[in-house]
Design an enzyme around this catalytic site. Structure first.
Site, PDB file in Angstrom:
ATOM      1  N   LYS A 278      -4.635   9.124   2.845  1.00  0.00           N
ATOM      2  CA  LYS A 278      -3.367   8.862   2.147  1.00  0.00           C
ATOM      3  C   LYS A 278      -2.468   8.029   3.051  1.00  0.00           C
ATOM      4  CE  LYS A 278       0.334  11.279  -0.352  1.00  0.00           C
ATOM      5  NZ  LYS A 278       0.832  12.583  -0.840  1.00  0.00           N
TER       6      LYS A 278
ATOM      7  N   SER B 240       2.045  13.167  -5.713  1.00  0.00           N
ATOM      8  CA  SER B 240       2.108  11.832  -5.165  1.00  0.00           C
ATOM      9  C   SER B 240       0.766  11.297  -4.660  1.00  0.00           C
ATOM     10  CB  SER B 240       3.121  11.779  -4.028  1.00  0.00           C
ATOM     11  OG  SER B 240       2.720  12.628  -2.986  1.00  0.00           O
TER      12      SER B 240
ATOM     13  N   SER C  86       1.879  17.817  -4.709  1.00  0.00           N
ATOM     14  CA  SER C  86       1.310  16.473  -4.621  1.00  0.00           C
ATOM     15  C   SER C  86      -0.172  16.392  -4.295  1.00  0.00           C
ATOM     16  CB  SER C  86       2.088  15.646  -3.590  1.00  0.00           C
ATOM     17  OG  SER C  86       3.378  15.383  -4.080  1.00  0.00           O
TER      18      SER C  86
END
Lengths: 486, 95, 485
Positions: A78, A157, A181
């Site tokens: 990420k 997210s 997330s």
């Protein structure tokens, strides 16, 4: 998808040790897959050269019999984890060009464990979002399509990470979970996502959003893979004052223990009026699976559940407003010239931050400001204590809690964008666990009537990821979730 | 809680985010809406409840007084927009 | 005697509170492992944490905690075994995180006191409100370039103790005394070197005035970053006058931050920001509460050095010194140690005089501190011995001391080399006296006739005849006998 990109971590580990494949082979297969799936926009910065180099080193270690926990496994990172020498953006314009001279603890641990970083995954800007539609680098598409091939959001997210794993262009990926997330996009994309106990994984080198809530975690296609990866990511870090000096158990070892005799709590507050029928039905099915496997179902109450979201949307923006003050154009990232220092700040931050980030910074600034601190921030932290107490009380009588992960399946990009609050409601089932710091996992458990993935969430008390994994395994075995067909 | 444009402007200044006048109306509506939703917390009885301090109940870790860092100005300045001779620079500040 | 400003409408008194920022003596910074020692180039003492880079986190330095507790004990203050770090949020170029990690509602040290020794011998207790730990900011350099400000973060993250007094001070003089005493305590404890010129100790003065006899607290102004005790006293005086002038001409004082211009002798408003400073303090979520137990505090207590007040008390009692002399000797710990070595086993008052008058005088002239003294305590003590056992006279000793300062030699060697030994044998003295009496019969007659003042003349002649080496006491004694009618 090829045979190689269909492998799980456990399967790849097996093949690598038997020399039926190599790290370079696996990596090359994934690099090709990434290229073919550019449309998803799951990556901000693919790093194929870095990947091949690391794959070669990995093969050398494999030859010497020095395989680490994740040796040769190609993963996505990420783009919130600072990676030395590789562009790190937090999906924001304000970090343009930022190339960290340091590596985050978690990504270093994964590297030391032998994993191969395929690239930096797309996300909602500064991890603020539930749809991956706020990234400066464009939306991510869910590899699952809606009716008539409609584009859907992957959740957020950690949308890029979830989409990549679901689409088999990464064998696994790291995510971060602040209010859901990891878990929510995992549910939307039909994969496994784990948020460990707060303090289990180090936050050092992860771009901070909300310090008392952020946690790194694995996003994988199977429960076993998540257990393997979480072990590699976890551990005390003296550079992080909120990191726990707690032993990391062998999570994989707990997987086959089943749920016989375990008491599973079913919180009544997670079934509001008008809960999506498919979600409710799957929850019921999940309960039945666990009962069939020998668990005892217990009705519980978590009375302050309805206040979790507003609590979160005070605490998280407040901490974020302070954490994001460092993005000012002085030492790194975007700088927009202004006449004076203050003008430079204001113009840089106005140009560099997206709308959702700005909203949250403003809310955060407001709830901390003179005259409002007591009524908002202090109040929220008190309610948070009550939410935590709800869980500790519940865990007196149950070993784990079963809930849906998200109130709906993946929705179309563009839906819910007019009203920020409507977007926030996506996190209604995931936020309470974040506030309490307890571990939570989402396991893909079934499909909605439109054929879209739905996830079930398992929560346990702090430091008890082992029980969580046990329950997850049973659900996974019962659900036999198909995943995206190759 | 309704935020008027003047308040929004004040917050924007505190946060050092330039908000064009044209956007103030819309932004104040959005923020008011979010704050209105958050208001429900006032319903909760929190008398005698201690605020949660951070996300964990562990003890603060102490570090030994040793020099283990520094000595790398190039790395510190590597991403600076306008570095000059090992300094960061910003538009001149008048004190 | 209280300090009063005589205005046109009446008399005014000054209310002063001082906030001192003291840099903590430690190897590494408060929350990072970068060094505190300066010497490297710009930004060479900077960790990524100090530079506020993405993902960086603070970890507390145990020594800084100890130093804060040690200082709290030295201020006779309440030690808070649980305290909380809070973020003070504001934007400035030398503040990389966009917030300073400080302490707000729960500081590590609570109320304490400092005793002031006033010049007239009285002492006064001044309250300490609190002491807390916080990060220092970096440095902005405005004059290196026409339209840019340069930022050096070497100082960013160094540990500071903010020590806040209660508004108990009532005159510029008291403020000066407070700063000197606080500085001495910090130096004794080894927690801060107290160097105001170099900026390791900085003072902000909060000043307001009120009519004499009133107990109200009027609006105060803060004068920031004054870098010497003298300037603090001047700044307070000027600021107080300014307040009086404003009130007497019917105006009001706005609460603001001001700077002291020592050249112009006035305070001026800082370029005041229209934005009020709303620091939005909240507990730092990257840190847990700072906690320690009684054992931790006890250990530090057990290792405290003798502090200025205690040492002064002991000097008065043990050595019979006056409060004033004791006060001078304890002002610097090294001076006190030097004095004690000289005084050990000797006449303390003699020792005190030699140290305070002769030694300090010589050091001042040379412009050095006691650490660089050319005369060691051992040697000065020896000099005092030589006077005490009559080897040399007091006057001779002064000469010997000069030579000691210039050459660094021991007194015995100097006395020997220069034949400065006092003549204490009665033989040579009687001889000299007899000779002078024989050569000056008229003076002898005058003295015996009643002119007592001639004793001085005779003593002088004897001293001259013996090149000053005769023991003056003995000369007087023998002269008295011989001149007696």
């Amino acid at each position: 998808m090829s045979e190689l990109t269909n492998l799980t971590i456990a399967e790849a580990r097996d093949k690598l040790s038997k020399k039926e494949t190599s790290a370079v082979e696996l990596t090359e297969a994934h690099i090709a897959a990434i290229e073919a799936a550019k449309d998803l926009n799951a990556f901000i910065t693919p790093s194929p050269d870095v990947a091949i180099e690391r794959a070669r080193q990995s093969d050398q270690r494999l030859q010497k019999g020095e395989a680490g926990l994740m040796e040769g496994i190609p993963i996505g990172m990420k783009d919130l984890f600072c990676t030395e020498g590789v562009l790190t953006t937090a999906a924001s314009h304000i970090l343009d060009g930022f190339t960290p001279p340091y590596e985050s603890t978690v990504s270093q641990k994964l590297r030391d464990a032998g994993s191969i970083m395929l690239g930096k995954m797309n996300l909602d800007e500064f991890a603020m979002g539930s749809s991956n539609t706020t990234s400066y680098y464009g939306n991510v598409k869910n590899p699952w399509k809606g009716q008539g091939g409609k584009d859907l959001v992957p959740g957020g997210s950690s949308g890029g990470s979830a989409a990549a794993v679901a689409a088999h262009i990464a064998m696994a990926a790291t995510g971060t979970d602040t209010g859901g997330s990891i878990r929510q996009p995992a549910a939307f994309c039909g994969i496994v996502g784990v948020k460990p106990t707060y303090g289990r994984c180090s936050r050092w080198g992860i771009v901070a959003f909300a310090s008392s809530l952020d946690q790194a975690g694995p996003m994988t296609r199977t429960v076993r893979d998540a257990a393997i990866m979480l072990k590699a990511m976890s551990g005390f870090d003296p550079k992080d004052s909120t990191s726990a000096p707690v032993e990391v158990p062998d999570f994989e070892a707990s997987l086959g223990k089943g749920v016989k005799g375990l008491r599973i709590g079913i919180p009544k507050e997670y079934r509001p009026e008008g809960l999506n029928a498919d979600v409710a039905a799957l929850w019921d099915k999940g309960m039945q699976w666990l009962k069939d496997a020998g668990a005892e179902l217990v009705d519980i109450s978590l009375p302050h559940t309805q206040f979790a979201l507003p609590t979160y949307y005070i605490v998280a923006p407040a901490e974020a407003s302070s954490n994001l003050a460092r993005y000012d154009g002085v030492r790194y990232g975007l700088r927009v010239d202004g006449g004076s220092l203050d003008e430079m700040y204001s113009k840089t931050r106005a140009a560099g931050f997206g709308a959702e980030v700005k909203r949250r910074i403003m809310i955060g600034t407001y709830v901390l400001s003179a005259g409002y601190y007591d009524a908002y921030y202090l109040k929220a932290q008190k309610v948070r204590t009550l939410i935590y107490k709800d869980f500790t009380d519940a865990f007196e009588s149950v070993d784990a809690i079963l809930t849906p992960t998200a109130p709906t399946p993946a929705f179309a990009a563009g839906e819910k964008e007019d009203d920020p609050v409507a977007m926030y409601l996506n996190d209604v089932f995931t936020v309470p666990a974040s506030l309490a710091g307890i571990p939570g996992a989402s396991v893909p458990a079934g499909l909605s009537s439109e054929g879209l993935p739905l996830g079930l969430q398992i929560l346990t008390k702090r430091w008890d990821e082992e029980t969580m994994f046990r329950v997850c395994q049973v659900l996974e075995d019962a659900a036999q979730f198909p995943g995206l067909t190759p | 809680m309704s935020l008027d444009k003047a308040t929004v402007r004040k917050i924007a200044t505190l946060a050092r985010i330039d908000v064009p006048d044209a956007d103030l109306e819309h932004l104040s509506k959005e923020l008011s809406h979010i704050l209105g939703w958050i208001e429900q917390l006032s319903e909760v009885d929190t008398d005698n409840v201690a605020p949660m301090s951070g996300g964990t109940d562990l003890k603060l870790n102490w570090r030994k007084d040793e020099v283990t860092d520094g000595g790398q100005p190039e790395k510190v300045l590597a991403n600076a927009p306008d570095p000059q001779d090992d300094f960061f620079t910003v538009p001149k500040v008048v004190e | 005697m209280s300090y009063v400003i005589k205005g046109e409408t009446g008399e005014w008194e000054v209310v002063i509170g001082l906030e001192v920022h003291a840099q903590v003596i430690s190897q590494a910074k408060l929350f990072s492992g970068a060094p505190t020692e300066f010497g490297g180039g710009p930004n060479a003492q900077v960790s990524f944490i100090d530079a506020g880079m993405p993902g960086m986190l603070p970890v507390i330095n145990e020594r800084c905690v100890e130093q804060a507790v040690r200082t709290g004990l030295g201020l006779k203050a309440k030690i808070n075994k649980k305290s909380v770090f809070a973020r003070k949020n504001y934007f400035y170029a030398d503040l990389p995180q966009g917030y300073q990690i400080s302490q707000y509602e729960l500081p590590v040290v609570g109320e304490g006191e400092i005793i002031l020794d006033m010049p007239d011998g009285s002492s006064r207790s001044v309250g300490i409100e609190r002491l807390h730990l916080e990060q220092d900011a970096g440095k902005s350099i405005h004059d290196m370039y026409p339209n840019k400000t340069f930022i050096d973060l070497n100082r960013s993250g160094v540990a500071l103790m903010e020590i806040v007094s209660k508004p108990d001070l009532r005159s510029p003089e008291e403020a000066g005394q407070y700063l000197r005493k606080l500085r001495a305590i910090l130096r004794y404890l080894g927690t801060c070197d107290g160097n105001m010129e170099e900026g390791s100790m900085r003072c902000d003065a909060n000043v307001s005035v009120r009519p004499v006899g009133s107990s109200e607290l009027r609006t105060r102004c803060e004068i920031k970053n004054v870098n010497s005790v003298r300037f603090v006293m001047q700044a307070i005086e000027h600021e107080a006058m300014r307040h009086v002038d404003v009130y007497e001409s019917g105006g009001t004082i706005d609460q603001e931050t001001r700077l002291y211009d020592s050249n112009k002798g006035e305070t001026r408003s800082m370029r005041s920001k229209e934005f009020a400073h709303d620091y939005r303090y909240f507990p730092d979520p990257d840190l847990l509460p700072l906690e320690f137990d009684d054992a931790f505090v006890e250990k530090i207590k057990a290792n405290l050095p003798e502090l200025p007040d205690e040492k002064k008390e002991r000097f008065i009692n043990e050595y019979g010194l006056t409060p004033y002399d004791a006060g001078v000797l304890i002002a610097e710990q090294e001076n006190a140690l030097y004095f004690e070595e000289v005084a050990k086993g000797r006449d303390a008052k003699q020792a005190a005089n030699w140290v305070m008058t002769n030694l300090f005088g010589a050091l001042n002239k040379l412009g050095v501190g006691i650490a660089e003294s050319p005369v060691s305590a051992k040697d000065l003590g020896r000099l005092v011995d030589l006077i005490a056992d009559n080897t040399i006279s007091g006057r001779m000793a002064k000469e010997v001391f000069e030579v000691m300062v210039d050459s660094g030699k021991a007194p015995d060697a100097i006395v020997e080399e220069r034949g400065m030994k006092q003549i204490s044998d009665t033989g040579p003295i009687e001889e000299a006296i007899d000779k002078i009496m024989a050569e000056n019969p008229d003076k002898v007659e005058d003295f015996r006739g009643g002119k007592d003042k001639l004793m001085g003349w005779f003593v002088g002649r004897v001293m001259k005849a013996t090149q000053g080496k005769a023991n003056p006491g003995m000369v007087s004694e023998i002269l008295k006998k011989k001149l007696a009618p």
